[in-house]
Scaffold this motif. Sequence first.
Motif, short mmCIF file in Angstrom:
data_model
loop_
_atom_site.label_atom_id
_atom_site.label_comp_id
_atom_site.label_asym_id
_atom_site.label_seq_id
_atom_site.Cartn_x
_atom_site.Cartn_y
_atom_site.Cartn_z
N ALA A 126 0.88 -1.09 -0.09
CA ALA A 126 -0.29 -0.18 0.45
C ALA A 126 0.85 1.24 -0.28
N GLY A 127 1.47 1.32 0.77
CA GLY A 127 3.34 2.13 0.67
C GLY A 127 3.45 2.50 -0.65
N ALA A 128 4.10 1.50 -1.52
CA ALA A 128 4.53 1.19 -2.71
C ALA A 128 3.78 2.37 -3.57
N LEU A 129 2.45 1.30 -3.47
CA LEU A 129 1.56 2.00 -4.55
C LEU A 129 1.53 3.72 -4.56
N LEU A 130 1.39 4.02 -3.10
CA LEU A 130 1.07 5.37 -2.49
C LEU A 130 1.61 6.68 -3.09
N LEU A 131 2.63 5.53 -2.87
CA LEU A 131 3.86 6.71 -3.13
C LEU A 131 4.23 6.88 -4.78
N ALA A 132 4.00 5.84 -5.53
CA ALA A 132 4.15 5.58 -6.82
C ALA A 132 3.44 6.69 -7.85
N LEU A 133 2.28 7.25 -6.85
CA LEU A 133 1.35 8.01 -7.39
C LEU A 133 1.64 9.93 -7.53
N PHE A 134 2.81 9.45 -6.94
CA PHE A 134 3.12 10.83 -6.72
C PHE A 134 3.86 11.96 -8.25
N PRO A 135 4.17 11.22 -9.18
CA PRO A 135 4.66 11.62 -10.26
C PRO A 135 3.57 11.73 -10.95
N VAL A 136 1.86 11.12 -10.81
CA VAL A 136 0.58 11.45 -11.99
C VAL A 136 0.39 12.82 -11.17
N PHE A 137 0.03 13.10 -9.62
CA PHE A 137 -0.01 14.08 -9.45
C PHE A 137 0.88 15.31 -9.29
N VAL A 138 1.93 15.42 -9.33
CA VAL A 138 2.92 16.43 -9.76
C VAL A 138 3.57 16.05 -10.79
N ARG A 139 3.74 16.89 -11.72
CA ARG A 139 4.79 16.79 -13.21
C ARG A 139 5.73 18.08 -12.77
N VAL A 158 11.55 4.14 -10.85
CA VAL A 158 13.46 3.38 -10.35
C VAL A 158 13.53 4.10 -9.25
N ALA A 159 14.03 4.85 -9.40
CA ALA A 159 14.49 5.77 -7.73
C ALA A 159 13.65 4.86 -6.27
N LEU A 160 12.33 4.93 -6.47
CA LEU A 160 11.68 4.72 -5.40
C LEU A 160 11.43 2.97 -5.35
N ALA A 161 11.53 2.66 -6.63
CA ALA A 161 11.87 1.47 -6.22
C ALA A 161 13.07 0.52 -5.59
N ALA A 162 13.79 1.37 -5.91
CA ALA A 162 14.83 1.14 -5.30
C ALA A 162 15.40 1.26 -4.27
N MET A 163 14.66 2.81 -3.36
CA MET A 163 14.57 2.64 -1.61
C MET A 163 14.10 1.93 -1.46
N LEU A 164 12.72 1.11 -1.61
CA LEU A 164 11.87 0.45 -0.97
C LEU A 164 12.37 -1.10 -0.90
N ALA A 165 13.32 -1.24 -2.45
CA ALA A 165 14.07 -2.81 -2.02
C ALA A 165 14.85 -2.41 -1.08
N SER A 166 15.95 -1.14 -0.36
CA SER A 166 16.64 -1.38 -0.01
C SER A 166 16.26 -1.30 1.89
N SER A 167 14.64 -0.46 2.10
CA SER A 167 14.01 -0.24 3.16
C SER A 167 13.61 -2.24 3.43
N LEU A 168 13.20 -2.57 2.13
CA LEU A 168 12.97 -4.31 3.10
C LEU A 168 13.74 -4.68 2.76
N LEU A 169 15.02 -4.84 2.73
CA LEU A 169 16.10 -5.86 2.91
C LEU A 169 16.82 -5.00 4.84
N LEU A 170 16.93 -4.08 4.57
CA LEU A 170 16.97 -4.03 6.33
C LEU A 170 15.89 -3.94 6.95
#
Length: 324
Positions: A16-29, A165-177
């Motif tokens: 849910a957090g990932a999907l919410l953050l991924a919508l950022f560029p949809v509303f902010v261009r 892409v940057a968001l996916a990298a950050m979430l993957a890092s957070s999930l790993l830790l």
Amino acid sequence: MHRFLAPNLRWLRWTAGALLLALFPVFVREPYYITLAVNLTTTLILTLSLNFVVGASGQWSFAHAAFFGMGAYVPGVFASRFGVDGWLGLPLGVASTMLLATVIGLPIVRLSGYYLAVCTLALGFLAEIIVRQAVDLTGGSYGIQQIPPLLIADYPLKGGSYYVVALAAMLASSLLLDNIKDSTLGHAILAARDNAVAAASCGVNVGRVKLTAFVIAAGLAALAGWVHTFYYLALNPSLLASDWTFLWYFMVFIGGLGSVPGVVIGTILLSIAPELLGIATQNQVLAFGLLMLVVALFAPRGVGGIIADLLRTDRVVPANRSAT
């Protein structure tokens, strides 16, 4: 039943957090805010990994900027000089950085306190000098320009699409830790930090555990470097400057050493607030120093300590309160 539902709820929260953050560029261009968001996700990878190596394993490493720079330069050099695809540059940059961290970590992780700090700080200085001197490969003080962008189906990733892409990298890092924290390795890292002698007597290989934490943090810093490279498509040796490591330390300390929520909040505040408030770069260090002084005096455990106090459930009930 709660034991079996907890992992599912955990994954649901992450999704849910990932999907919410991924919508950022949809509303902010607006490109400016997209750049702020990419910079924030990159910095979060760096501060969370620094918090891991310092807060969780107790190793005062000042080589984070060097690992970040190596993770940026290796894929950048391969892409610009040898035509290697940027996606392939990700494992190349992370693996080479982790290999370097292993080689230099074998002798220095046996050190502690100021000795470890001085050795890793010297490594950071040496890495920047090498990059500036290797003119034919790294471009020297001028750096590298016009790095080929990342492609998906011949479509270059930039702006909002690259933010994902940057968001996916950050979430993957957070999930790993997050998973390491609750694993056997995570418990061993904490045990080695708190009492190395007691941990060793219980069968923990303290040297190996500390080296593992050091190498993992270096690999995540390299991941942040890769994200930076293919967003800006340019490199400069100032990326390896130790000033960046001190800035990330500021964020970690203000957030609260060892507190993931606190470090996230501290990183957001110190990454975005100066930009939005229009604080000039030369005044940011002064502002951060004053903020650090206030935190040290009134909240020595940082933002994370404040959060922990607010969430405490074991508050003492006054003795004169009448029973109900």
